[in-house]
Write a protein that holds these residues in place. Structure first.
Motif, PDB file in Angstrom:
ATOM      1  N   TYR A  55       0.843  -1.190   0.000  1.00 46.73           N
ATOM      2  CA  TYR A  55       0.000   0.000   0.000  1.00 46.73           C
ATOM      3  C   TYR A  55       0.877   1.238   0.000  1.00 46.73           C
ATOM      4  O   TYR A  55       1.795   1.364   0.812  1.00 46.73           O
ATOM      5  N   ARG A  57       1.147   5.197   0.625  1.00 47.27           N
ATOM      6  CA  ARG A  57       0.448   6.185   1.459  1.00 47.27           C
ATOM      7  C   ARG A  57       1.061   7.566   1.278  1.00 47.27           C
ATOM      8  O   ARG A  57       2.243   7.693   0.979  1.00 47.27           O
ATOM      9  N   LYS A  61      -0.870   9.465   5.917  1.00 48.58           N
ATOM     10  CA  LYS A  61      -1.117   8.019   6.081  1.00 48.58           C
ATOM     11  C   LYS A  61      -2.357   7.515   5.355  1.00 48.58           C
ATOM     12  O   LYS A  61      -2.815   6.412   5.593  1.00 48.58           O
ATOM     13  N   GLN A  62      -2.909   8.303   4.440  1.00 49.95           N
ATOM     14  CA  GLN A  62      -4.037   7.864   3.624  1.00 49.95           C
ATOM     15  C   GLN A  62      -3.513   6.999   2.476  1.00 49.95           C
ATOM     16  O   GLN A  62      -2.489   7.310   1.870  1.00 49.95           O
ATOM     17  N   ILE A  63      -4.215   5.914   2.169  1.00 48.19           N
ATOM     18  CA  ILE A  63      -3.815   5.054   1.051  1.00 48.19           C
ATOM     19  C   ILE A  63      -4.146   5.773  -0.257  1.00 48.19           C
ATOM     20  O   ILE A  63      -5.282   6.179  -0.473  1.00 48.19           O
TER      21      ILE A  63
END
Length: 70
Positions: A55, A57, A61-63
């Motif tokens: 993932y 980010r 810390k948002q994907i």
């Protein structure tokens, strides 16, 4: 999609010689034991087992993307 002929060890320690990397631009739920179907650059429909998921980010810390190796 990028492809590579370098040896790669999957999560079980098995060696895979040919891999393809697909970058999905939005978050989605995919696990290493999933099987995905996609259309390659030549228009052929491929169905492959997922051997790695990463993932991507942003600083909050948002994907923002999902990198899948098949």
């Amino acid at each position: 999609m990028n492809s590579d002929n370098e040896p790669f060890l999957d999560y079980m320690g098995n060696q895979v010689v040919y891999t393809a990397t697909i970058l999905f631009p939005q978050p989605l739920k995919v696990k290493v034991d999933d099987r995905i179907r996609f259309t390659d650059d030549l228009g052929k429909v491929q169905e492959k087992d997922v051997i790695a998921v990463q993932y991507k980010r942003d600083f909050s810390k948002q994907i923002i993307a999902v990198k899948v190796t098949v």
